[in-house]
Design a protein around this motif. Sequence first.
Motif, PDB file in Angstrom:
ATOM      1  N   MET A  83      11.046  -3.420   3.639  1.00 38.72           N
ATOM      2  CA  MET A  83      10.674  -2.057   3.356  1.00 38.72           C
ATOM      3  C   MET A  83       9.294  -1.739   3.914  1.00 38.72           C
ATOM      4  SD  MET A  83      12.194  -1.187  -0.376  1.00 38.72           S
ATOM      5  CE  MET A  83      12.822  -2.671  -1.100  1.00 38.72           C
ATOM      6  N   ASP A  84       8.408  -2.717   3.855  1.00 42.09           N
ATOM      7  CA  ASP A  84       7.046  -2.466   4.316  1.00 42.09           C
ATOM      8  C   ASP A  84       6.981  -2.081   5.788  1.00 42.09           C
ATOM      9  OD1 ASP A  84       6.071  -2.999   1.786  1.00 42.09           O
ATOM     10  OD2 ASP A  84       5.516  -5.064   2.257  1.00 42.09           O
TER      11      ASP A  84
ATOM     12  N   ILE B 161      13.976  -0.695   5.979  1.00 38.24           N
ATOM     13  CA  ILE B 161      14.760  -0.008   4.961  1.00 38.24           C
ATOM     14  C   ILE B 161      13.945   1.178   4.471  1.00 38.24           C
ATOM     15  CG2 ILE B 161      15.860  -0.170   2.698  1.00 38.24           C
ATOM     16  CD1 ILE B 161      16.123  -3.186   3.175  1.00 38.24           C
ATOM     17  N   ALA B 162      14.536   2.352   4.540  1.00 39.82           N
ATOM     18  CA  ALA B 162      13.869   3.560   4.057  1.00 39.82           C
ATOM     19  C   ALA B 162      14.847   4.323   3.177  1.00 39.82           C
ATOM     20  CB  ALA B 162      13.412   4.427   5.222  1.00 39.82           C
ATOM     21  N   ASP B 163      14.423   4.654   1.986  1.00 36.62           N
ATOM     22  CA  ASP B 163      15.283   5.373   1.033  1.00 36.62           C
ATOM     23  C   ASP B 163      16.610   4.664   0.814  1.00 36.62           C
ATOM     24  OD1 ASP B 163      13.383   7.443   0.658  1.00 36.62           O
ATOM     25  OD2 ASP B 163      14.088   8.418   2.494  1.00 36.62           O
ATOM     26  N   GLY B 164      16.570   3.319   0.768  1.00 41.65           N
ATOM     27  CA  GLY B 164      17.760   2.528   0.496  1.00 41.65           C
ATOM     28  C   GLY B 164      18.720   2.394   1.658  1.00 41.65           C
TER      29      GLY B 164
END
Length: 51
Positions: A1-2, A6-9
């Motif tokens: 995510m960092d 992955i963005a917004d799941g």
Amino acid sequence: MDDGTIADGVFTKDCVFTSVSAAAAVVLGRSSNGRTEWKTLDGQTIAQSGH
């Protein structure tokens, strides 16, 4: 995510995992055995398919 993978799941780019269980844990959001969670197109688990 960092790093934005992955963005917004949602996966925004390809991601290589070190194991099928690590991949399953990220997708499911919990510990899991990837060999029994992932299934082939014909419905067999990875363990059943022999991969």
